[in-house]
Design a protein around this motif. Structure first.
Motif, PDB file in Angstrom:
ATOM      1  N   ASN A 125      30.558  55.709  72.002  1.00  0.00           N
ATOM      2  CA  ASN A 125      31.478  56.595  72.719  1.00  0.00           C
ATOM      3  C   ASN A 125      32.079  57.654  71.807  1.00  0.00           C
ATOM      4  O   ASN A 125      32.584  58.675  72.280  1.00  0.00           O
ATOM      5  CB  ASN A 125      32.605  55.780  73.373  1.00  0.00           C
ATOM      6  N   ASN A 126      32.038  57.408  70.493  1.00  0.00           N
ATOM      7  CA  ASN A 126      32.621  58.341  69.534  1.00  0.00           C
ATOM      8  C   ASN A 126      31.592  59.189  68.785  1.00  0.00           C
ATOM      9  O   ASN A 126      31.941  60.151  68.112  1.00  0.00           O
ATOM     10  CB  ASN A 126      33.479  57.587  68.509  1.00  0.00           C
ATOM     11  N   GLU A 127      30.321  58.815  68.873  1.00  0.00           N
ATOM     12  CA  GLU A 127      29.282  59.507  68.117  1.00  0.00           C
ATOM     13  C   GLU A 127      27.976  59.494  68.893  1.00  0.00           C
ATOM     14  O   GLU A 127      27.685  58.557  69.629  1.00  0.00           O
ATOM     15  CB  GLU A 127      29.090  58.827  66.762  1.00  0.00           C
ATOM     16  N   SER A 128      27.193  60.551  68.736  1.00  0.00           N
ATOM     17  CA  SER A 128      25.878  60.613  69.357  1.00  0.00           C
ATOM     18  C   SER A 128      24.821  60.402  68.277  1.00  0.00           C
ATOM     19  O   SER A 128      24.674  61.243  67.382  1.00  0.00           O
ATOM     20  CB  SER A 128      25.691  61.979  70.029  1.00  0.00           C
ATOM     21  N   TYR A 129      24.117  59.284  68.351  1.00  0.00           N
ATOM     22  CA  TYR A 129      23.115  58.943  67.340  1.00  0.00           C
ATOM     23  C   TYR A 129      21.719  59.316  67.834  1.00  0.00           C
ATOM     24  O   TYR A 129      21.404  59.156  69.011  1.00  0.00           O
ATOM     25  CB  TYR A 129      23.167  57.452  67.012  1.00  0.00           C
ATOM     26  N   ASP A 130      20.902  59.782  66.895  1.00  0.00           N
ATOM     27  CA  ASP A 130      19.522  60.108  67.233  1.00  0.00           C
ATOM     28  C   ASP A 130      18.675  58.854  67.351  1.00  0.00           C
ATOM     29  O   ASP A 130      17.782  58.775  68.205  1.00  0.00           O
ATOM     30  CB  ASP A 130      18.932  61.045  66.172  1.00  0.00           C
ATOM     31  N   VAL A 131      18.927  57.882  66.483  1.00  0.00           N
ATOM     32  CA  VAL A 131      18.192  56.618  66.523  1.00  0.00           C
ATOM     33  C   VAL A 131      19.147  55.465  66.225  1.00  0.00           C
ATOM     34  O   VAL A 131      20.021  55.587  65.354  1.00  0.00           O
ATOM     35  CB  VAL A 131      17.036  56.588  65.487  1.00  0.00           C
ATOM     36  N   ILE A 132      18.975  54.378  66.948  1.00  0.00           N
ATOM     37  CA  ILE A 132      19.752  53.164  66.694  1.00  0.00           C
ATOM     38  C   ILE A 132      18.785  52.067  66.274  1.00  0.00           C
ATOM     39  O   ILE A 132      17.883  51.689  67.035  1.00  0.00           O
ATOM     40  CB  ILE A 132      20.529  52.732  67.954  1.00  0.00           C
ATOM     41  N   LEU A 133      18.960  51.584  65.046  1.00  0.00           N
ATOM     42  CA  LEU A 133      18.185  50.439  64.545  1.00  0.00           C
ATOM     43  C   LEU A 133      18.961  49.189  64.901  1.00  0.00           C
ATOM     44  O   LEU A 133      20.076  48.977  64.397  1.00  0.00           O
ATOM     45  CB  LEU A 133      18.021  50.529  63.022  1.00  0.00           C
ATOM     46  N   LEU A 134      18.403  48.380  65.757  1.00  0.00           N
ATOM     47  CA  LEU A 134      19.138  47.237  66.299  1.00  0.00           C
ATOM     48  C   LEU A 134      18.449  45.918  65.965  1.00  0.00           C
ATOM     49  O   LEU A 134      17.279  45.723  66.317  1.00  0.00           O
ATOM     50  CB  LEU A 134      19.264  47.390  67.823  1.00  0.00           C
ATOM     51  N   ASP A 135      19.193  45.035  65.306  1.00  0.00           N
ATOM     52  CA  ASP A 135      18.668  43.701  65.021  1.00  0.00           C
ATOM     53  C   ASP A 135      18.560  42.920  66.327  1.00  0.00           C
ATOM     54  O   ASP A 135      19.412  43.048  67.218  1.00  0.00           O
ATOM     55  CB  ASP A 135      19.608  42.977  64.045  1.00  0.00           C
ATOM     56  N   MET A 136      17.522  42.124  66.452  1.00  0.00           N
ATOM     57  CA  MET A 136      17.345  41.343  67.673  1.00  0.00           C
ATOM     58  C   MET A 136      18.006  39.982  67.603  1.00  0.00           C
ATOM     59  O   MET A 136      18.275  39.363  68.630  1.00  0.00           O
ATOM     60  CB  MET A 136      15.849  41.156  67.973  1.00  0.00           C
ATOM     61  N   ASN A 137      18.273  39.507  66.402  1.00  0.00           N
ATOM     62  CA  ASN A 137      18.760  38.126  66.257  1.00  0.00           C
ATOM     63  C   ASN A 137      20.017  38.088  65.401  1.00  0.00           C
ATOM     64  O   ASN A 137      19.972  38.307  64.196  1.00  0.00           O
ATOM     65  CB  ASN A 137      17.675  37.261  65.602  1.00  0.00           C
ATOM     66  N   PHE A 138      21.134  37.824  66.065  1.00  0.00           N
ATOM     67  CA  PHE A 138      22.401  37.720  65.354  1.00  0.00           C
ATOM     68  C   PHE A 138      22.744  36.247  65.147  1.00  0.00           C
ATOM     69  O   PHE A 138      22.045  35.343  65.617  1.00  0.00           O
ATOM     70  CB  PHE A 138      23.495  38.446  66.137  1.00  0.00           C
ATOM     71  N   THR A 139      23.854  35.967  64.448  1.00  0.00           N
ATOM     72  CA  THR A 139      24.188  34.584  64.075  1.00  0.00           C
ATOM     73  C   THR A 139      24.350  33.665  65.278  1.00  0.00           C
ATOM     74  O   THR A 139      24.090  32.478  65.195  1.00  0.00           O
ATOM     75  CB  THR A 139      25.490  34.569  63.263  1.00  0.00           C
ATOM     76  N   LYS A 140      24.771  34.236  66.423  1.00  0.00           N
ATOM     77  CA  LYS A 140      24.948  33.383  67.613  1.00  0.00           C
ATOM     78  C   LYS A 140      23.606  32.924  68.171  1.00  0.00           C
ATOM     79  O   LYS A 140      23.514  31.938  68.890  1.00  0.00           O
ATOM     80  CB  LYS A 140      25.695  34.159  68.704  1.00  0.00           C
ATOM     81  N   ASP A 141      22.563  33.695  67.877  1.00  0.00           N
ATOM     82  CA  ASP A 141      21.257  33.416  68.495  1.00  0.00           C
ATOM     83  C   ASP A 141      20.185  33.792  67.478  1.00  0.00           C
ATOM     84  O   ASP A 141      19.715  34.906  67.439  1.00  0.00           O
ATOM     85  CB  ASP A 141      21.135  34.268  69.774  1.00  0.00           C
TER      86      ASP A 141
ATOM     87  N   ILE B  78      24.995  52.766  78.309  1.00  0.00           N
ATOM     88  CA  ILE B  78      25.938  53.783  77.832  1.00  0.00           C
ATOM     89  C   ILE B  78      25.247  55.142  77.681  1.00  0.00           C
ATOM     90  O   ILE B  78      25.783  56.179  78.071  1.00  0.00           O
ATOM     91  CB  ILE B  78      26.559  53.357  76.482  1.00  0.00           C
ATOM     92  N   ASP B  79      24.040  55.142  77.121  1.00  0.00           N
ATOM     93  CA  ASP B  79      23.288  56.381  76.890  1.00  0.00           C
ATOM     94  C   ASP B  79      21.826  56.172  77.286  1.00  0.00           C
ATOM     95  O   ASP B  79      21.019  55.692  76.503  1.00  0.00           O
ATOM     96  CB  ASP B  79      23.376  56.788  75.414  1.00  0.00           C
ATOM     97  N   PRO B  80      21.470  56.523  78.516  1.00  0.00           N
ATOM     98  CA  PRO B  80      20.095  56.289  78.993  1.00  0.00           C
ATOM     99  C   PRO B  80      19.021  56.997  78.173  1.00  0.00           C
ATOM    100  O   PRO B  80      17.862  56.596  78.201  1.00  0.00           O
ATOM    101  CB  PRO B  80      20.131  56.845  80.432  1.00  0.00           C
ATOM    102  N   SER B  81      19.405  58.035  77.434  1.00  0.00           N
ATOM    103  CA  SER B  81      18.407  58.747  76.635  1.00  0.00           C
ATOM    104  C   SER B  81      18.383  58.265  75.180  1.00  0.00           C
ATOM    105  O   SER B  81      17.720  58.863  74.333  1.00  0.00           O
ATOM    106  CB  SER B  81      18.670  60.257  76.669  1.00  0.00           C
ATOM    107  N   ALA B  82      19.107  57.178  74.880  1.00  0.00           N
ATOM    108  CA  ALA B  82      19.152  56.648  73.513  1.00  0.00           C
ATOM    109  C   ALA B  82      17.767  56.192  73.062  1.00  0.00           C
ATOM    110  O   ALA B  82      16.972  55.680  73.853  1.00  0.00           O
ATOM    111  CB  ALA B  82      20.135  55.487  73.430  1.00  0.00           C
ATOM    112  N   VAL B  83      17.500  56.376  71.766  1.00  0.00           N
ATOM    113  CA  VAL B  83      16.246  55.921  71.163  1.00  0.00           C
ATOM    114  C   VAL B  83      16.573  54.710  70.295  1.00  0.00           C
ATOM    115  O   VAL B  83      17.294  54.831  69.299  1.00  0.00           O
ATOM    116  CB  VAL B  83      15.602  57.042  70.317  1.00  0.00           C
ATOM    117  N   VAL B  84      16.068  53.551  70.704  1.00  0.00           N
ATOM    118  CA  VAL B  84      16.397  52.291  70.026  1.00  0.00           C
ATOM    119  C   VAL B  84      15.147  51.697  69.398  1.00  0.00           C
ATOM    120  O   VAL B  84      14.128  51.522  70.074  1.00  0.00           O
ATOM    121  CB  VAL B  84      17.022  51.267  71.009  1.00  0.00           C
TER     122      VAL B  84
END
Length: 467
Positions: free
Chosen positions: A49-65, A82-88
């Motif tokens: 909501n505060n920044e527009s990122y070109d790419v988001i590198l997202l981990d699939m497995n966090f400590t809960k799972d 939040i951003d339908p045009s986001a590149v993940v």
């Protein structure tokens, strides 16, 4: 000194492993303008909501799972919400083909495995940024198209009328617009057929898609297939590049085929084939392309009589007229003339910076008695000319020129024919003044009376046209 690198692109990395975050940021900040890292995925919404990122590198497995990837999929959905045009780009140490396929299906752009090779990671992110740029450009084009459609539709977009015939048409539009039923709009030239077509499109489920208007009367027979169905490179002498036709371009939206009665029988057959199959084949190709269009057609010609005379295919008529809308000529809805006149007055007063406030009641009465052979278009042109010629706050007969009545008389006598659809108002006026003067042997009073002008107004025009 080393070569300066022009860095671009904003990257967000979300991973609960601090070592991964440090290593990734250290490497990537040399190649990208901004690299932000986040350990807690719960902060993703605030970050986006505060920044527009070109790419988001997202981990699939966090400590809960630790290994299923469920948490990664959860946050993938949140990001795209939040951003339908986001590149993940998803990252995980437990990747596999099945997980990768599911990730792509659910909206991820790409998939990388830990530990990654730096060069491969850089290549993946660079490609992802290009994809983001393409998506943003596409969104901008869509916004421009939407604004363009709004601008196009805003000029006289309201179909003005309170007559019983127009109220019935409004009701029909409301009932029909939400469907994909083919609509045939019938009416004389200048009655507003394209306005009705645009109203149907604006109120349809396709309103955010393209509205493609095609004047079939202006498409030459040799170019018909190329214009409407497209062509491949080299299909004919001037086909220097591949090009989509109007039907392909309109796919997803509405195509409006104006003057459909002008098509020859061979072209009618080609159009019918496309409408039946819902596919087009570009000239020079044998590969059909599926199209998804809402079809609206219009004509001022009497199609049913043309069918009887074998000049229009009956099967094509049945295909295009699921719903028929018959627009009445202006002379049959005289109660709408004051509304239309006021509408055009308001528009042209603003356009030309004039100070006309109203139309005299006597002029309105004369308007309602006039035949209006050019219908609303003729009224529009006449109002524009009257506003330009106006010299006071009230528009009266001195500034208004009823061209059609005298023009029709002259045409009936076999004199010089003029096309009401494309006439030059000043040219028409000059011709008519000259002919009426000849008819009355130069008698100014009689000529002015027939033309609906005062003597002084006629003298001004004689001086203007050097008659």
């Amino acid at each position: 000194m080393g070569k300066k690198v022009n860095k671009a692109g904003k990257i967000l990395i979300v991973d609960d492993n601090e070592d991964v975050l440090k290593a990734a940021k250290l490497y990537l900040k040399r190649h990208f303008l901004q690299v932000d890292v986040e350990k807690d995925p719960e902060n993703i919404p605030d970050l986006l909501n505060n920044e527009s990122y070109d790419v988001i590198l997202l981990d699939m497995n966090f400590t809960k799972d630790v290994s299923s990837g469920h948490e990664g999929f959860y946050w993938l959905d949140k990001i795209l919400e939040i951003d339908p045009s986001a590149v993940v780009v998803l990252i995980t140490a437990y990747g596999g083909v099945e997980t990768a396929v599911r990730a792509i299906k659910e909206g991820a752009t790409d998939f990388v495995l830990k530990p990654w090779e730096n060069e491969k990671l850089l290549a993946t992110l660079s490609s992802a940024i290009k994809l983001r740029e393409s998506r943003m450009e596409l969104n901008q084009l869509k916004d421009k198209h939407k604004q363009l459609n709004t601008d196009i539709n805003s000029k006289f977009q309201d179909i003005i009328g309170q007559s019983s015939s127009m109220i019935k048409i409004f009701e029909t539009i409301e009932l029909v617009a939400k469907t994909d039923a083919n609509v045939l709009i019938l009416g004389e030239n200048g009655t507003g057929k394209e306005l009705i077509a645009r109203a149907l499109h604006r109120q349809s489920a396709r309103a955010d898609e393209i509205f493609m208007s095609v004047d079939l009367g202006a498409v030459s027979e040799p170019l018909f297939e190329s214009e409407l169905f497209g062509h491949v490179k080299g299909a004919f002498t001037d086909a220097r590049e591949e090009r989509a036709g109007r039907f392909e371009t309109a796919s997803g939206g509405t195509i409006f085929l104006d003057e459909i009665g002008n098509l020859s029988l061979p072209l009618q057959a080609k159009l019918l084939t496309v409408l039946q199959s819902r596919t087009v084949t570009r000239v020079g190709s044998n590969k059909p392309k599926a199209i998804d269009i809402r079809l609206i057609c219009a004509t001022n010609m009497h199609l049913y009589e043309m069918v009887k005379d074998n000049r229009f295919r009956q099967d094509l008529l049945y295909r295009i007229n699921t719903i028929e809308i018959n627009l009445p000529p202006l002379r049959e809805r005289i109660e709408d003339i004051p509304l239309l006149a006021e509408h055009f007055l308001s528009f042209y007063v603003k356009k030309y910076g004039k100070h006309v406030r109203s139309i005299s009641p006597s002029l309105i009465k004369r308007m309602q008695k006039y035949h209006w052979p050019g219908n609303i278009r003729e009224l529009q042109h006449a109002m524009e000319r009257a506003v330009i010629m106006s010299q006071g706050p009230v528009l009266d007969a001195d500034q208004f020129f009823f061209s059609g009545t005298t023009l029709q008389k002259q045409q009936d006598k076999g004199s010089e024919e003029l096309n009401l659809e494309n006439y030059d108002l000043e040219k028409v006026e000059k011709i008519l003044i000259r002919k009426v003067l000849q008819k009355h042997n130069g008698n100014i009073s009689k000529a002015a009376n027939e033309l609906g002008l005062t003597r002084s107004s006629l003298y001004r025009r004689l001086e203007k046209y050097e008659l």
